[in-house]
Write an enzyme that holds these catalytic residues in place. Structure first.
Site, mmCIF file in Angstrom:
data_model
loop_
_atom_site.group_PDB
_atom_site.id
_atom_site.type_symbol
_atom_site.label_atom_id
_atom_site.label_comp_id
_atom_site.label_asym_id
_atom_site.label_seq_id
_atom_site.Cartn_x
_atom_site.Cartn_y
_atom_site.Cartn_z
ATOM 1 N N PHE A 233 0.830 -1.211 0.000
ATOM 2 C CA PHE A 233 0.000 0.000 0.000
ATOM 3 C C PHE A 233 0.864 1.261 0.000
ATOM 4 O O PHE A 233 0.487 2.285 0.570
ATOM 5 C CB PHE A 233 -0.996 -0.032 1.162
ATOM 6 C CG PHE A 233 -1.734 -1.346 1.259
ATOM 7 C CD1 PHE A 233 -2.622 -1.707 0.255
ATOM 8 C CD2 PHE A 233 -1.488 -2.231 2.285
ATOM 9 C CE1 PHE A 233 -3.271 -2.931 0.299
ATOM 10 C CE2 PHE A 233 -2.133 -3.471 2.329
ATOM 11 C CZ PHE A 233 -3.021 -3.812 1.338
ATOM 12 N N THR A 448 -2.159 -7.823 -6.246
ATOM 13 C CA THR A 448 -2.908 -7.094 -7.263
ATOM 14 C C THR A 448 -3.387 -8.002 -8.384
ATOM 15 O O THR A 448 -4.294 -7.635 -9.123
ATOM 16 C CB THR A 448 -1.999 -6.029 -7.893
ATOM 17 O OG1 THR A 448 -0.823 -6.691 -8.380
ATOM 18 C CG2 THR A 448 -1.581 -4.988 -6.865
ATOM 19 N N GLY A 489 1.324 -0.241 -12.335
ATOM 20 C CA GLY A 489 1.995 -1.513 -12.591
ATOM 21 C C GLY A 489 1.563 -2.188 -13.872
ATOM 22 O O GLY A 489 2.391 -2.465 -14.748
ATOM 23 N N ARG A 559 -9.894 -0.364 -20.234
ATOM 24 C CA ARG A 559 -10.173 -1.786 -20.400
ATOM 25 C C ARG A 559 -9.790 -2.530 -19.116
ATOM 26 O O ARG A 559 -8.703 -2.333 -18.579
ATOM 27 C CB ARG A 559 -9.331 -2.303 -21.554
ATOM 28 C CG ARG A 559 -9.600 -3.726 -21.950
ATOM 29 C CD ARG A 559 -8.579 -4.042 -23.020
ATOM 30 N NE ARG A 559 -8.812 -5.279 -23.700
ATOM 31 C CZ ARG A 559 -7.916 -5.787 -24.536
ATOM 32 N NH1 ARG A 559 -6.791 -5.144 -24.767
ATOM 33 N NH2 ARG A 559 -8.163 -6.920 -25.146
ATOM 34 N N ILE A 560 -10.703 -3.350 -18.635
ATOM 35 C CA ILE A 560 -10.435 -4.142 -17.435
ATOM 36 C C ILE A 560 -9.795 -5.468 -17.874
ATOM 37 O O ILE A 560 -10.399 -6.241 -18.617
ATOM 38 C CB ILE A 560 -11.737 -4.365 -16.636
ATOM 39 C CG1 ILE A 560 -12.265 -3.017 -16.106
ATOM 40 C CG2 ILE A 560 -11.517 -5.343 -15.492
ATOM 41 C CD1 ILE A 560 -11.322 -2.245 -15.194
ATOM 42 N N THR A 565 -9.706 -10.145 -10.599
ATOM 43 C CA THR A 565 -8.734 -9.458 -9.747
ATOM 44 C C THR A 565 -9.041 -7.957 -9.675
ATOM 45 O O THR A 565 -8.745 -7.318 -8.672
ATOM 46 C CB THR A 565 -7.296 -9.694 -10.254
ATOM 47 O OG1 THR A 565 -7.211 -9.279 -11.620
ATOM 48 C CG2 THR A 565 -6.918 -11.161 -10.155
ATOM 49 N N GLY A 633 -4.951 2.421 -14.449
ATOM 50 C CA GLY A 633 -4.692 1.777 -13.160
ATOM 51 C C GLY A 633 -5.923 1.757 -12.273
ATOM 52 O O GLY A 633 -6.772 2.647 -12.330
ATOM 53 N N GLY A 635 -5.593 0.340 -8.781
ATOM 54 C CA GLY A 635 -5.213 -0.025 -7.414
ATOM 55 C C GLY A 635 -5.581 1.005 -6.373
ATOM 56 O O GLY A 635 -5.667 0.693 -5.193
ATOM 57 N N GLU A 636 -5.777 2.240 -6.780
ATOM 58 C CA GLU A 636 -5.988 3.292 -5.799
ATOM 59 C C GLU A 636 -7.347 3.979 -5.846
ATOM 60 O O GLU A 636 -7.796 4.551 -4.856
ATOM 61 C CB GLU A 636 -4.854 4.334 -5.934
ATOM 62 C CG GLU A 636 -3.625 3.833 -5.219
ATOM 63 C CD GLU A 636 -2.313 4.336 -5.799
ATOM 64 O OE1 GLU A 636 -1.641 5.101 -5.121
ATOM 65 O OE2 GLU A 636 -1.954 3.941 -6.927
#
Lengths: 669, 162
Positions: A233, A448, A489, A559-560, A565, A633, A635-636
């Site tokens: 994190f 991730t 990432g 795009r996912i 995940t 991204g 993640g946040e």
């Protein structure tokens, strides 16, 4: 070309390392057995400021190999992070600073020897309290991640003075700690002049370079192994003192040394999210068109290192207004250094902005959703889709109107946004026998899904089933990768993997290497993932207990790549956002200069029981021109705005505005 | 001293009497499935089964457990076949970083046994001891910082055959 038959990107592929993780076979940093392993235990400063004159050890303590401190430690080379210069000076810059290291043949002996050590310290008066009017505050040149501290367009002051409706409020966010479940840990071993590190981090390539500098070695002489990482994190984005301490202990004793930080030490040694005092003013016309915003953040850093939590920066991107002023001031205190924590800047900044917007909607008598639709056209599709899925329409805007038995209920919403970026990385692809391929890049998977996603990307590019792809990550000897941070990432590493695969296919041969440095330099600037969060809470009229009955996130993140995940990433961010709104707070003891609740019993994070109905959805549309995958991204963004949605729902339920986080029950009574 | 782990008896010579069960497993038997998250019984990452009951192995001295049967995550399931709780975690993506996962899985197995015996929890209102609310309450001693909780509940529900 990719045939539809083998399309892996976009499929909900289970994590490749899943079987290893559920069986205990997945190895984390402190889990590599070594012959003659020794154990390090740190001694931390009990004062916030002063001078360490001597370290006295008890000669009766058995099994101790060495006690290192600045009086006997080897010289280390400087890096850009003064906290890695362990034991190089007698100065104490914060309470909890490592001032000595005990290395012993067992964990028990090292811990005991560290407990009975005597430190001869000349303590000095300390200054540890953040105030917006602190006399030593200053405007830094830049704030995280290296953007100007101050910005301005138009004349915000005049526009605010003449605005028909204004909101002028201050929001306070507390210090927060990342607290990944795996404490920062390293096993270090010297093999001649080569340094081998099993280390828990988000950036093996960067750690190898940094440790190389510290010990005067070329980066290729440092081998960092980071197979699995128990979360980070942000707190594992750069080398932390545990890596240096382990290497130092190993150098001096000639044995492999394990240095795992105790949970309590993670509150001072590995970074945190700095507290903020945010003064925000918004001006609007009577019909709800924003005319001006002024967002000023006051925050703190340590004496050692300037790190400025960039809470006002998010306001530069969300609402296009003719008159905008943002700024930051920082004061350097005798406290630990703040560092990256999930969505640094955006997460606390969006709380002030989106709670203030809710206050503006209330002043205007406008629906909070309509106010966003009018002023944030870029978010329109995601707002409408989210509102429909959540069931926002028909909401009575008046606060403190809905009660069922003991419980007041209410709903709230907030926008979400996060920059879409990529950083230079290199990947290598090798053709193996039987149409199988090895894809290698020094990336890390913190949970991730990176390992899985890179395999999916490579499978499609090489037009083979995912099972034919062998992914190698988590090792600094592999081609250099950027940090697993800033929600970059997948974009960064996926770009390099795509490039290497295409090169192999177009040129043929056994191997291709692709470096994205030049391409990344030309990338489209200013792109964001965006979204909207919706929350429903219930608040006990008897105790003030706040429960989040529903939490929903709707995202537009390009795009996912893997919905399975991705969903985990979105929900995980939202749950950490719930913690930010309701639970998490590091409580300062000004007399001692430390956070008193420095463990997982007292620093509260969301538990199973706190998470009831939660869901996420997304508009799955590739973003062209950003990177070859069309992804942004993720993640946040889940932690950006979700706290504000919950706080706005608390107000809607109770009529109480909590501007000092977290929203604890005592603030409602 | 002796320690029986996953059905195998181990003899540990010269073990420091201060060694916790967790450190004996991780540092001496190299069974690193049980994780050290806090070393103070606050996070649950070190959860193992002691004679079938879930415990925080960081709070127990190894030397006191010479007559007990210790089961760690490595001892679950049969050769090549995961335990139903492990399978549930795989099927529902009940983890991200994986560090709390062995503790969550051992805890879930212990919890299902407790519910099977009819033990109530703090939220028990009726005979349904494995509603989602019950599962969440009973699992709250195991922290997950990634926030994989919403995927663990259906994983555990599936293992319970519901």
């Amino acid at each position: 070309m990719t045939s539809m038959l083998t399309r892996a990107v976009g499929a909900p592929l289970p994590r490749l390392e899943g079987p290893a993780k559920v069986s205990g076979a997945a190895r984390y940093a402190a889990e590599y057995p070594q012959d003659r392993m020794a154990y390090g235990w740190i001694v931390q400063s009990p004062v916030a400021r002063g001078r360490l004159d001597a370290v006295l050890t008890d000669p009766a303590e058995e099994d101790v190999l060495v006690v290192l401190w600045h009086g006997n430690a080897p010289h280390l080379e400087q890096t850009d992070d003064p906290e890695l210069a362990v034991f190089q000076s007698d100065r104490i810059g914060y309470r909890g600073q490592p001032v000595a290291l005990v290395v012993a043949t067992s964990l028990e002996a090292a811990r005991r020897a560290a407990q009975v050590i005597h430190l001869d310290i000349a303590a000095e008066e300390h200054d540890v309290e953040l105030r917006a009017d602190h006399p030593d505050r200053y405007t830094p040149e830049s704030v995280v991640p290296d953007v100007p501290a101050v910005s301005g367009t138009g004349d915000a002051e005049t526009a605010l003075a003449s605005a028909a409706v204004t909101v002028d409020v201050t929001y306070v966010t507390p210090p927060l700690h990342n607290n990944p479940m795996e404490p920062h840990a390293t096993i270090a071993r010297w093999d001649g002049q080569d340094l081998i590190l099993y280390d828990s981090n988000q950036h093996p390539s960067g750690i190898a370079e940094t440790l190389g500098t510290v010990f005067g070695l070329p980066a290729e002489r440092v081998h960092v192994v980071t197979e699995h990482v128990g979360g980070g994190f942000g707190s594992k984005g750069s080398a932390r003192p545990n890596a240096v301490l382990a290497a130092l202990g190993s150098w001096v004793t000639g044995r492999p040394v394990q240095m795992a930080l105790p949970r309590q030490a993670m509150f001072s040694m590995v970074g945190h999210r700095a507290p903020t005092v945010q003064h925000i003013r918004i001006g609007a016309s009577q019909d709800g068109v924003l005319t001006a915003i002024d967002h000023q953040t006051h925050t703190q850093s340590s004496r050692l290192f300037e790190f400025v939590e960039s809470a006002s920066v998010v306001t530069r991107d969300v609402y296009p207004v003719p008159h905008l002023r943002t700024g930051h001031q920082v004061v350097r205190l005798d406290m630990p250094t703040p560092r990256w924590m999930r969505a640094p800047g955006e997460a606390p900044g969006m709380i002030a902005l989106e709670c203030a917007m809710d206050e503006l909607a209330e002043r205007l008598g406008a629906d909070p959703l309509d106010l966003r639709l009018r002023n944030a056209p870029r978010h329109e599709r995601v707002l409408r889709a989210g509102a429909e899925r959540f069931g926002w329409s028909g909401r009575d805007p008046r606060p403190r109107r809905r009660r069922s038995g003991e419980w007041w209920t209410g709903t709230g919403m907030a926008l979400a946004t996060y920059p879409a970026t990529a950083m230079p990385s290199t990947a290598r692809v090798r053709a193996l026998a039987d149409d199988e391929y090895e894809v290698a890049i020094a990336a890390t998977d913190l949970g991730t899904g990176a390992r899985t996603i890179l395999a999916q990307i490579a499978a499609d590019e090489l037009d083979v089933p995912v099972g034919r792809i062998h992914i190698r990550i988590g090792d600094s000897t592999l081609p250099r990768a950027s940090v697993a941070g800033g929600s970059s990432g997948s974009a960064s590493w996926g770009w390099a993997v795509t490039g290497a695969c295409r090169e192999l296919r177009s040129r043929g041969g056994r191997e291709a290497v692709f470096d994205t440095t030049e391409l990344v330099r030309e990338q489209k600037e200013g792109q964001h993932a965006c979204g909207a969060h919706f929350a429903e809470v219930r608040v006990s009229a008897v105790t003030g207990e706040i429960r989040v009955s529903r939490l929903f996130g709707m995202y537009d993140a390009g795009r996912i790549l893997n919905p399975r995940t991705a969903r985990a990433q979105f929900l995980g961010g939202m749950i950490m956002g719930m913690g930010m709104a309701l639970h998490e707070e590091s409580v300062l003891d000004p007399a001692q200069g430390t956070w008193v609740n420095h463990d997982l019993a007292e620093y509260h994070i969301p538990t199973h029981a706190d998470v009831e109905w939660i869901d996420a959805a997304w508009l799955d549309e590739p973003e062209t021109g950003l990177n070859p995958m069309g992804s942004k991204g993720i993640g946040e963004i889940g932690i950006v705005g979700s706290p504000a949605a919950i706080l706005n729902a608390v107000h809607h339920a109770t009529g109480v505005r909590i501007r000092d986080l977290p929203a604890r029950l005592d603030k409602l009574l | 001293m002796r320690l029986t782990v996953n059905g195998a008896q181990h003899h540990l010579v010269g073990l420091d009497p201060r060694t916790t069960l967790l450190d004996a497993l991780r540092e001496h038997l190299h069974l690193t499935g049980a994780k050290k998250g806090c070393d103070h019984g606050q996070c649950g990452a070190c959860t193992v089964l002691l004679d079938g009951r879930r415990v925080n192995s960081c709070l127990i001295l190894a030397i006191t457990q010479q007559d007990a049967e210790v089961t760690t995550v490595e001892g679950l399931g049969r050769r090549g076949e995961p335990h139903p709780v492990q399978q549930g975690f795989l099927d529902h993506d009940g983890f991200q970083c994986g560090y709390c996962t062995p503790g969550q899985i051992c805890s879930a197995i212990g919890m299902l046994d407790e519910a099977g015996k009819g033990w109530p929890s703090a939220v028990t209102e009726d005979d349904d001891l494995l509603s989602d609310r019950e599962i969440r309450e009973r699992m709250s001693g195991n922290l997950c910082r990634c926030g994989a909780y919403p995927a663990m509940v259906p994983a555990i529900r599936q293992a319970a055959g519901r």
